[in-house]
Design an enzyme around this catalytic site. Structure first.
Site, PDB file in Angstrom:
ATOM      1  N   CYS A   1       0.829  -1.210   0.000  1.00  0.00           N
ATOM      2  CA  CYS A   1       0.000   0.000   0.000  1.00  0.00           C
ATOM      3  C   CYS A   1       0.863   1.260   0.000  1.00  0.00           C
ATOM      4  CB  CYS A   1      -0.902   0.025   1.230  1.00  0.00           C
ATOM      5  SG  CYS A   1      -2.002  -1.386   1.354  1.00  0.00           S
TER       6      CYS A   1
HETATM    7  C1  BEZ Z   1       0.564  -4.633   1.932  1.00  0.00           C
HETATM    8  O1  BEZ Z   1       0.188  -3.516   1.635  1.00  0.00           O
HETATM    9  O2  BEZ Z   1       1.734  -4.959   1.838  1.00  0.00           O
HETATM   10  C2  BEZ Z   1      -0.416  -5.661   2.378  1.00  0.00           C
HETATM   11  C3  BEZ Z   1      -1.543  -5.272   3.099  1.00  0.00           C
HETATM   12  C4  BEZ Z   1      -2.437  -6.244   3.524  1.00  0.00           C
HETATM   13  C5  BEZ Z   1      -2.223  -7.579   3.216  1.00  0.00           C
HETATM   14  C6  BEZ Z   1      -1.111  -7.946   2.463  1.00  0.00           C
HETATM   15  C7  BEZ Z   1      -0.210  -6.986   2.035  1.00  0.00           C
END
Ligand code: BEZ
Length: 208
Positions: A45
């Protein structure tokens, strides 16, 4: 119920990192790139938020306003934006919707319970100035989106609207486009005086 291409994007009121908004009023006469992500302070994210911020001029030149969402609070978003700016070497200025009660995530079917009961998957809604949904994409939580593709498909939608054409596989701006089969040869000759190629009666291409 899931939202489909051509549906009116549901309107909502929300707190965001740039203040309260009413979604349709906020879109105004522009396009919107409305995208959800699972959570603040997570790695994928962070890169997506940074990339969107880095592409601010690219979105603006297309008349598109980005707006993010996750099921976190404004206070959490604001703290995280500092990290995004620091780690991704950018300045994030677009709003991020705070949706801690999941109201908007549920309205837009961004919660996929087999993935998570409380966090949104990576949904994209590209919305036009008439507030119609023109594109949807859904990515899993562990795969970051391709922002070249997000800009490419906005270009394809806007070029299609302007010239009443379709775009072929892997099209990028500057390449030939497709004259839809619904356009007769007589009308195509008028619409495209520069001439067009007929590969099959149903497959005609033209350089704009
Ligand atoms: C991420 O942004 O890395 C992420 C967020 C939630 C679950 C898996 C990855």
């Amino acid at each position: 119920m899931s939202l489909r291409i051509g549906d009116t994007a549901p309107d909502f009121s929300a707190e965001t990192t740039t203040g309260p908004i009413r979604f349709h009023d906020w879109i105004g006469n522009d396009w919107a790139f409305f995208f959800s992500h699972p959570a603040d302070f997570t790695p994928v994210c962070t890169t997506e938020m940074g990339r969107t911020a880095q592409l601010a001029a690219q979105f603006a030149s297309r008349g598109v306003k980005p707006i993010g969402l996750s099921t976190d609070t404004v206070a959490e978003h604001l703290k995280w934006i500092d990290d995004v700016n620091d780690t991704q070497k950018t300045t994030l200025r677009f709003p991020i919707v705070a949706d801690a009660d999941l109201k908007i995530a549920k309205l837009y079917d961004m919660i996929h319970p087999s993935e998570s009961e409380t966090a949104a998957v990576r949904s994209v809604f590209t919305i036009d100035p008439d507030k119609k949904i023109r594109l949807t994409m859904t990515y899993p939580m562990n795969v970051g989106r391709n922002f070249d593709e997000i800009l490419r498909v906005i270009d394809a939608l806007q070029t299609g609207d302007k010239y009443k054409i379709a775009t072929p596989a892997d099209w990028i701006p500057g390449q030939k486009v497709i004259i839809p089969p619904s356009v007769t040869d007589a009308d195509a000759t008028i619409a495209f005086p520069q001439g067009y190629d007929t590969i099959r009666s149903y497959l005609r291409t033209v350089k704009l």
